[in-house]
Design a protein around this motif. Structure first.
Motif, short mmCIF file in Angstrom:
data_model
loop_
_atom_site.label_atom_id
_atom_site.label_comp_id
_atom_site.label_asym_id
_atom_site.label_seq_id
_atom_site.Cartn_x
_atom_site.Cartn_y
_atom_site.Cartn_z
N GLY A 155 0.84 -1.19 0.00
CA GLY A 155 0.00 0.00 0.00
C GLY A 155 0.88 1.23 0.00
N THR A 157 1.31 5.22 1.59
CA THR A 157 0.87 6.17 2.61
C THR A 157 0.13 7.31 1.92
OG1 THR A 157 2.98 7.36 2.44
CG2 THR A 157 2.81 5.65 4.12
N ARG A 169 2.92 -5.15 3.66
CA ARG A 169 2.24 -5.87 4.75
C ARG A 169 2.21 -7.37 4.44
NH1 ARG A 169 0.02 -2.65 8.74
NH2 ARG A 169 0.14 -4.68 9.74
N TRP A 174 -1.59 -9.00 9.34
CA TRP A 174 -3.02 -8.68 9.36
C TRP A 174 -3.83 -9.73 10.13
CZ3 TRP A 174 -5.97 -5.82 4.97
CH2 TRP A 174 -5.54 -4.49 4.93
N HIS A 201 -7.02 3.07 0.87
CA HIS A 201 -6.38 3.37 2.15
C HIS A 201 -6.62 2.26 3.17
CE1 HIS A 201 -5.07 7.18 0.69
NE2 HIS A 201 -6.29 7.51 0.35
N SER A 202 -5.67 2.13 4.08
CA SER A 202 -5.61 0.93 4.92
C SER A 202 -6.80 0.77 5.86
CB SER A 202 -4.30 0.91 5.72
OG SER A 202 -4.13 2.09 6.47
N PHE A 206 -8.62 -2.65 5.43
CA PHE A 206 -8.59 -3.57 6.56
C PHE A 206 -10.00 -3.99 6.95
CE2 PHE A 206 -8.64 -4.69 11.02
CZ PHE A 206 -7.53 -5.51 11.16
N SER A 296 -0.22 2.89 9.00
CA SER A 296 -0.09 1.85 7.97
C SER A 296 1.10 0.94 8.27
CB SER A 296 0.08 2.49 6.59
OG SER A 296 -1.03 3.30 6.27
N SER A 299 0.28 -0.75 12.13
CA SER A 299 -1.05 -1.32 12.33
C SER A 299 -1.62 -0.73 13.62
CB SER A 299 -1.00 -2.84 12.36
OG SER A 299 -2.30 -3.38 12.17
N SER A 477 -7.93 10.15 1.98
CA SER A 477 -8.36 9.35 3.13
C SER A 477 -9.04 10.21 4.20
CB SER A 477 -7.16 8.62 3.75
OG SER A 477 -6.18 9.54 4.17
#
Length: 494
Positions: A155, A157, A169, A174, A201-202, A206, A296, A299, A477
């Motif tokens: 990903g 930033t 990642r 995760w 975006h994370s 997620f 990111s 986590s 984001s």
């Protein structure tokens, strides 16, 4: 373990359960797994093995299908932000060298592919048949899962202070994150999930993966609209919402919230002010409210139960399995209530920055991740944000974190939104300056704001200059784009 393996189980045990819904069409777990396998077979037939697959798309079902299909095939998906300029998109493509790019038709024109070996497949508009759809139709759902690649995705930033960096990642990071959040956020069940931010975006990405990992239904909205989000939550009880603070502010201003039956509202991606938290408690009543702090790269770091805690200005206590250490410039731990840079260690951390060895090395020290955030911790284990190292100003030889000043200014009712920055000054080095968007017609003078700040801050931290702005610039984001605002101010003040 491959992160998509549970989907195979759900496709057998609950084949007709809706996995994804965008309000017009949906995918059951059985149909989603079929598409995932078809895409994986297509990639494998094209000779792709642990190769990078780029995706440039808005929030839509096809984004999720490709992301999952790439993972299933053992490839590495790379989501690209459709809001990036053509120059930014092509710079990332040049850096990552994907073997295949899946692009929404509207964004394919941003691509300038010098490498003719890169294959391009486009998503069509809903009413048209595109290359992606015809390609899928030629494939059978017979691909075998590839468990040999530890890397889950790359990903980028959001670039609030500069150029985006690719963060890597792993599956394990995760999977550990799923476990930590399940323990921290005491939810009755996870049956309906909504994260209205961009999938690139994370936070939203997620939320999608956690929803599918638990067998829930994830609801897709193309763009955030407070009224539409609340209407959806009214139609579907027990929704779990993942949002950023700017979204919460928009929802609070709507008249619908009291009629919703949201199970939980989980905020991240920016500091949620104490004032906003209290307003949210009033508006949303018994809805479970959580704030979590993370990044990111790291986590999950810490979380706060808004209803249970009486320290609403903190970012909570560490998640289970997260070790923290607050250190000075000599890497020595500082005492309780003293500000230092936050180091963390957990099984949820990222692997490193893609093709940026020097940057990766600089953020790790003896197994600890250097977050770049300056914090302090109280005697009860609650963390408090002082500011980010790359935002720090030096005025008269003294360090000032804009976030600390902003948290004070945000308590002033006349101020709707604020950003503090350092403006070059021949005498002070940098002059503490506040960009203010006012709540209404009433505006305070610089002296009135100074007088208020002196009650809460050292005098040198008080703004010496107030500049009124009509609007702030945000990243896709939902975070304030500090660097863009600074650049904008430089052009105005030249």
């Amino acid at each position: 373990m491959n992160l998509v393996e549970p989907l195979l189980h759900y496709a057998t045990q609950q084949p007709d359960q809706i996995a994804l819904s965008d309000g017009n069409k949906c995918r059951t777990y059985s149909a989603l797994v079929q598409r995932m396998k078809q895409i994986a077979l297509g990639l494998q037939r094209n000779g792709l093995n642990h190769d990078r697959i780029a995706i440039i798309s808005t929030n839509r079902i096809e984004f999720v299908e490709v992301f999952l299909g790439a993972i299933y095939a053992g490839c590495v998906p790379i989501p690209l932000d459709p809001k990036w300029s053509s120059k930014e998109v092509n710079a990332i493509v040049e850096q990552c060298q994907p073997k295949m790019i899946f692009a929404e038709t509207a964004f394919a024109k941003k691509l300038v592919l010098h490498d003719k070996q890169i294959q391009l497949l486009t998503f069509s508009a809903a009413e048209e048949a595109g290359f992606y759809e015809s390609w899928i139709d030629t494939l059978q759902p017979e691909a075998e899962i590839d468990n040999t690649n530890e890397l889950l995705f790359i990903g980028f930033t959001s670039g609030t202070t500069g150029t985006p960096k690719g963060y890597m990642r792993t599956h394990l990071s995760w999977l550990n994150s799923f476990k930590s959040t399940s323990e921290a956020f005491q939810l009755n069940n996870m049956t309906h999930v909504l994260a209205p931010g961009p999938f690139v975006h994370s936070l939203s990405l997620f939320a999608i993966m956690q929803s599918l990992y638990t067998g829930a239904t994830f609801h897709i909205v193309k763009d955030f609209n407070a009224s539409k989000v609340l209407q959806l939550c009214k139609q579907i009880p027990e929704m779990i919402l993942y949002v950023v603070p700017t979204m919460i502010e928009s929802m609070i201003q709507e008249t619908i919230p009291r009629a919703t039956q949201i199970q939980a509202l989980i905020s991240s991606g920016g500091k949620w002010t104490e004032t906003s938290k209290n307003r949210c408690k009033e508006v949303f009543g018994g809805v479970k409210l959580y704030e979590f702090y993370g990044s990111s790269e790291a986590s999950y770091i810490s979380y706060l139960d808004i209803h249970a805690a009486n320290k609403l200005n903190s970012v909570g206590r560490p998640f289970h399995g997260v070790e923290i250490s607050i250190r000075d410039e000599h890497f020595q731990e500082v005492p309780t209530d003293s500000i230092g840079q936050l180091y963390i260690r957990s099984e949820m951390m990222f692997k490193g920055y893609y093709q940026l060895l020097e940057e990766t090395t600089s953020v790790f020290r003896d197994g600890w991740l250097i977050t770049g955030d300056f914090m302090y911790i109280d005697q009860y284990g609650y963390l408090y944000m002082a500011g980010r190292s790359n935002n720090m100003m030096v005025t008269g030889g003294l360090n000032v974190f804009p976030e600390e000043v902003e948290s004070v200014l945000q308590q002033i009712p006349e101020i709707q939104e604020v950003m503090v920055l350092g403006v070059p000054d021949a005498y002070w080095g940098e002059q503490v300056t506040a960009l203010v968007k006012w709540s209404g017609q009433q505006r305070l003078s610089t002296e009135e704001i100074k007088n208020y700040c002196r009650q809460h801050l050292a005098s040198y931290k008080s703004p010496k200059q107030i500049i009124t702005v009509d609007q702030f610039i945000y990243t896709s984001s939902g975070k304030m784009a500090r660097q863009a605002m600074k650049d904008d101010m430089k052009r105005v003040m030249v």
